[in-house]
Design a protein around this motif. Structure first.
Motif, short mmCIF file in Angstrom:
data_model
loop_
_atom_site.label_atom_id
_atom_site.label_comp_id
_atom_site.label_asym_id
_atom_site.label_seq_id
_atom_site.Cartn_x
_atom_site.Cartn_y
_atom_site.Cartn_z
N SER A 1 5.88 4.52 -8.44
CA SER A 1 5.53 4.67 -9.85
C SER A 1 5.85 6.07 -10.35
O SER A 1 6.34 6.25 -11.47
N ARG A 2 5.61 7.08 -9.50
CA ARG A 2 5.94 8.46 -9.89
C ARG A 2 7.45 8.62 -10.05
O ARG A 2 7.93 9.26 -10.99
N SER B 1 0.83 -1.21 0.00
CA SER B 1 0.00 0.00 0.00
C SER B 1 0.86 1.26 0.00
O SER B 1 0.50 2.28 -0.59
N PRO C 1 3.38 1.75 -4.09
CA PRO C 1 3.00 1.87 -5.50
C PRO C 1 2.91 3.29 -6.05
O PRO C 1 3.47 3.58 -7.12
N ASP C 2 2.21 4.19 -5.38
CA ASP C 2 2.05 5.54 -5.93
C ASP C 2 3.37 6.31 -5.99
O ASP C 2 3.77 6.78 -7.06
#
Length: 216
Positions: free
Chosen positions: A113-114, A106, A109-110
């Motif tokens: 990925s950025r 959790s 990922p964000d």
């Protein structure tokens, strides 16, 4: 992430479960307690095992190392996406470690990925395992399946030993100074160097035997 890793590493019982440590590796928990003051080295030198050993990073020439520094990003469970030349301390954490209420799947990922998107410039060859790909998805990346081909031409996907083939691929890319900006470029490069990379129903197959070292 560092705070959570330090917390579970402070006691043997919690570290054993969270970091999946056995009796012989339990001492590795102590690395997570001194991250801010530990000596560092480039990521390409820090990591070892069947994926990294084929690189021969410590013995590589300057041109090879520059290629890695310019083109290779490693997905770290502790630090996120890091460049091959980024200096990191020793630590113990993997994509499936359990850090109490902080879940890697959790948390990462964000931002991961950025970070990967900011480093990537078009074509991305994704050689991470499935668990690490989930920590930082890269839409549109090419993630080949590593296969072994028997005498009858049957293909079998490799599990643990696919890492060796991937390490050999990254080594050859660097040592040849590959200039690859698309899957078409990669296929042409592979053909010139005897590497079998072919389209398949799953996407792309990388034949492990084509990356076997040439016998002296």
């Amino acid at each position: 992430m560092i705070t959570a890793a330090r917390s579970v590493s402070s006691e043997e019982a919690s570290a054993r479960t969270a970091l999946k440590l056995g009796p012989r590796s339990l001492g590795e928990r102590l690395r997570n307690l001194v991250l801010e003051t530990s000596p560092t080295m480039p990521a390409i030198d820090r990591y070892t095992g069947v994926l990294y050993d084929p690189l021969g990073a410590l013995d590589a020439d300057d041109a090879t190392r520059r290629w890695w520094f310019d083109h290779v990003v490693v997905q770290s469970a502790m630090f996120g996406p890091i460049g091959a030349g980024d200096r990191v301390p020793a630590y113990r954490l993997s994509h499936d470690s359990r850090l109490g209420s902080l879940r890697l799947a959790s948390h990462w990922p964000d931002p991961a990925s950025r970070a990967l998107a900011s480093r990537a410039d078009g074509f991305v060859l994704d050689l991470r395992s499935e668990g690490y790909r989930q920590l930082g998805p890269v839409p549109g990346a090419v993630a080949p399946r590593v296969v072994s081909v028997d005498g009858a031409g049957r293909r079998k996907a490799l599990n643990h030993w696919n890492k060796t083939a991937k390490g050999r691929l990254v080594s050859l890319l660097a040592r040849s100074g590959a200039d690859v900006s698309s899957i078409e470029d990669l296929v042409l490069w592979a053909g010139r160097h005897g590497v079998v990379l072919e389209p398949s129903e799953a996407g792309w197959d990388l034949v492990a035997e084509s990356l076997e070292p040439v016998a002296a």
